[in-house]
Motif scaffolding. Structure first.
Motif, PDB file in Angstrom:
ATOM      1  N   TYR A   1       0.806  -1.225   0.000  1.00 31.10           N
ATOM      2  CA  TYR A   1       0.000   0.000   0.000  1.00 31.10           C
ATOM      3  C   TYR A   1       0.840   1.277   0.000  1.00 31.10           C
ATOM      4  CZ  TYR A   1      -3.023   3.776   1.496  1.00 31.10           C
ATOM      5  OH  TYR A   1      -3.685   4.978   1.567  1.00 31.10           O
ATOM      6  N   ARG A   2       1.871   1.322   0.817  1.00 30.86           N
ATOM      7  CA  ARG A   2       2.636   2.566   0.955  1.00 30.86           C
ATOM      8  C   ARG A   2       3.279   3.018  -0.358  1.00 30.86           C
ATOM      9  NH1 ARG A   2       8.487   1.409   2.783  1.00 30.86           N
ATOM     10  NH2 ARG A   2       8.435   3.551   3.512  1.00 30.86           N
ATOM     11  N   PHE A   3       3.476   2.074  -1.273  1.00 28.92           N
ATOM     12  CA  PHE A   3       4.104   2.438  -2.546  1.00 28.92           C
ATOM     13  C   PHE A   3       3.095   3.020  -3.546  1.00 28.92           C
ATOM     14  CE2 PHE A   3       7.002  -0.578  -0.579  1.00 28.92           C
ATOM     15  CZ  PHE A   3       8.175   0.160  -0.631  1.00 28.92           C
ATOM     16  N   SER A   4       1.827   3.085  -3.143  1.00 26.60           N
ATOM     17  CA  SER A   4       0.837   3.814  -3.940  1.00 26.60           C
ATOM     18  C   SER A   4       0.786   5.284  -3.531  1.00 26.60           C
ATOM     19  CB  SER A   4      -0.557   3.189  -3.775  1.00 26.60           C
ATOM     20  OG  SER A   4      -1.084   3.438  -2.476  1.00 26.60           O
ATOM     21  N   LEU A   5       1.409   5.623  -2.413  1.00 26.69           N
ATOM     22  CA  LEU A   5       1.307   6.981  -1.867  1.00 26.69           C
ATOM     23  C   LEU A   5       1.988   8.055  -2.724  1.00 26.69           C
ATOM     24  CD1 LEU A   5       1.701   6.205   1.946  1.00 26.69           C
ATOM     25  CD2 LEU A   5      -0.401   6.796   0.707  1.00 26.69           C
ATOM     26  N   PRO A   6       3.156   7.812  -3.313  1.00 24.33           N
ATOM     27  CA  PRO A   6       3.762   8.873  -4.130  1.00 24.33           C
ATOM     28  C   PRO A   6       2.841   9.370  -5.246  1.00 24.33           C
ATOM     29  CG  PRO A   6       5.403   7.209  -3.642  1.00 24.33           C
ATOM     30  CD  PRO A   6       4.099   6.670  -3.151  1.00 24.33           C
ATOM     31  N   ARG A   7       2.159   8.462  -5.939  1.00 27.90           N
ATOM     32  CA  ARG A   7       1.238   8.873  -6.994  1.00 27.90           C
ATOM     33  C   ARG A   7       0.066   9.659  -6.394  1.00 27.90           C
ATOM     34  NH1 ARG A   7      -0.687   6.766 -12.200  1.00 27.90           N
ATOM     35  NH2 ARG A   7       0.697   4.980 -12.003  1.00 27.90           N
TER      36      ARG A   7
END
Length: 402
Positions: free
Chosen positions: A99-105
């Motif tokens: 989940y956390r790697f969807s945060l930059p977008r």
């Protein structure tokens, strides 16, 4: 070529790619739903598609990774908060663990650094958010005013607001009802244990590279950043660091240079099941990058449902067929759910396919399973190329055909 750069054959590269993609399908003895979750976590995403000529792409892709797949698995995994919907290169199911790697977008969209295709109406977005906050999960149709028509190709303003809130991370999708999204506040959907710390650029780049290579075996920079806006500089920098550390290495395959995880070369010692045949979705992770499919498997593929009928060569919704470690045929199919018949409008064999008798036997075996997956009981075969294969196939396995 550097003396330290390893070279492998195209056949070896194909083997690494297929094993990394969890193909052909392996029988599983453990809990089927957990196998589905494991497949999603390994592949990194499963693309969602609305076309339902046969069973939808997200189910089809997982069916080919799990011999005991059930279409209820996805909704259960979403309800269990093990999987969530968001954007990879397209709308997808993603592992909640990532989940956390969807945060930059999401942050880039919220800040305006990255544009979404819907115009932002902040006032309407706030109003939509307030309704969901106080009323609970809602669908787009819950906001529709009776009698208001938006035109065939127009999206309702409230639907646009919902999608903007979803893309910037304020809302998540809790489930789908008849394929319609049900939105709720992110804070009410996320598990309390999930890591919500935004990754650094270094962490994000490393994640994208390693996730891609574990799932795909070998890869280029352009493949790792496929349809990911503004990500090439970040991933390129991470590649340099991972090469220096030895976490990845370069290899040559024919005239192409790829990156690979060193441990993936050990897959060359793993047997590849060549008897098992897979009828693949056009949106399968193995195929989604058409240029890559051409370079690695020498298979030129175009989904012709977007091509005018008179210009189609293979058919409206052609499914590539994997057998013997190669892409050897294409099957234009449609499930007639009312009659429970799978129409094969055109089955085209690749010119390189020589063992047609063994292929027919493998296809017959898989079609029995594919029929069940599509809630059909028999096959109606309209045309094969070459034409001689039709009579042979129908006569060899008459129990399948109407």
């Amino acid at each position: 070529m550097s003396s330290t750069t390893k070279s492998i054959s195209l056949r070896e590269a194909q083997k690494i790619v297929l094993l990394s993609q969890k193909l052909p399908t392996q029988k599983v003895a453990t809990d089927a739903k957990n196998v589905t979750l494991s497949a999603i976590e390994h592949l990194g995403y499963i693309q969602i598609d609305t076309i339902s000529v046969i069973e939808r792409a997200h189910h089809h892709t997982l069916y080919n990774r799990n011999s005991s797949y059930n279409s209820d698995h996805l909704q259960t995994l979403v309800s269990d908060k093990k999987v969530f919907e968001y954007w990879a290169h397209a709308a997808s199911f993603l592992p909640m663990a990532d989940y956390r790697f969807s945060l930059p977008r999401k942050h880039a969209i919220a800040s305006g650094k990255q544009k979404h295709w819907f115009k932002r109406d902040e006032k309407l977005m706030n109003a939509v958010l307030e309704r969901i906050k106080f009323e609970g999960p809602l669908m787009a149709k819950d906001f529709d005013k009776k009698g208001v028509k938006h035109g065939e190709w127009k999206t309702a303003p409230t639907k646009q607001a919902l999608e903007n809130l979803f893309m910037q991370g304020d809302l998540m999708i809790t489930k789908r009802v008849n394929f319609h999204k049900v939105y709720d506040l992110t804070e009410r959907v996320l598990p309390s244990t999930i890591n919500t710390k935004t990754p650094t650029e270094e962490e994000h780049g490393e994640f994208l590279i390693k996730k891609y290579l574990r799932a795909n075996g070998v890869g280029k920079l352009t493949e790792m950043t496929y349809l990911l806006k503004n990500m090439k500089p970040l991933v390129s920098k991470a590649l340099e660091q991972l090469l220096l550390s030895g976490d990845i290495i370069k290899i040559h395959v024919a005239d192409h240079e790829y990156y690979i995880l060193p441990e993936s070369l050990e897959l060359l010692n793993t047997p590849l099941t060549r008897k098992k045949l897979n009828i693949l979705s056009p949106f399968d992770n193995l195929l989604i990058q058409r240029k890559r499919t051409s370079e690695i498997f020498n298979f030129e593929y175009l989904l012709e449902c977007y091509v005018p009928q008179q210009k189609r060569k293979f058919g409206y919704f052609t499914l590539p067929i994997l057998w013997g470690g190669k892409l050897v045929a294409r099957m234009d199919s449609k499930a007639d759910r009312k009659e429970k018949i799978l129409d094969i409008h055109q089955l085209t064999l690749e010119p390189s396919l020589k063992k047609t008798e063994a292929f027919a036997e493998a296809l017959n075996k898989e079609l029995k399973l594919f029929l069940k997956f599509n809630k059909c009981t028999s096959v109606r075969l309209h045309k094969t190329i070459p034409a001689s294969f039709q009579h042979y196939f129908e006569q060899s396995y008459p129990e399948l055909f109407v």
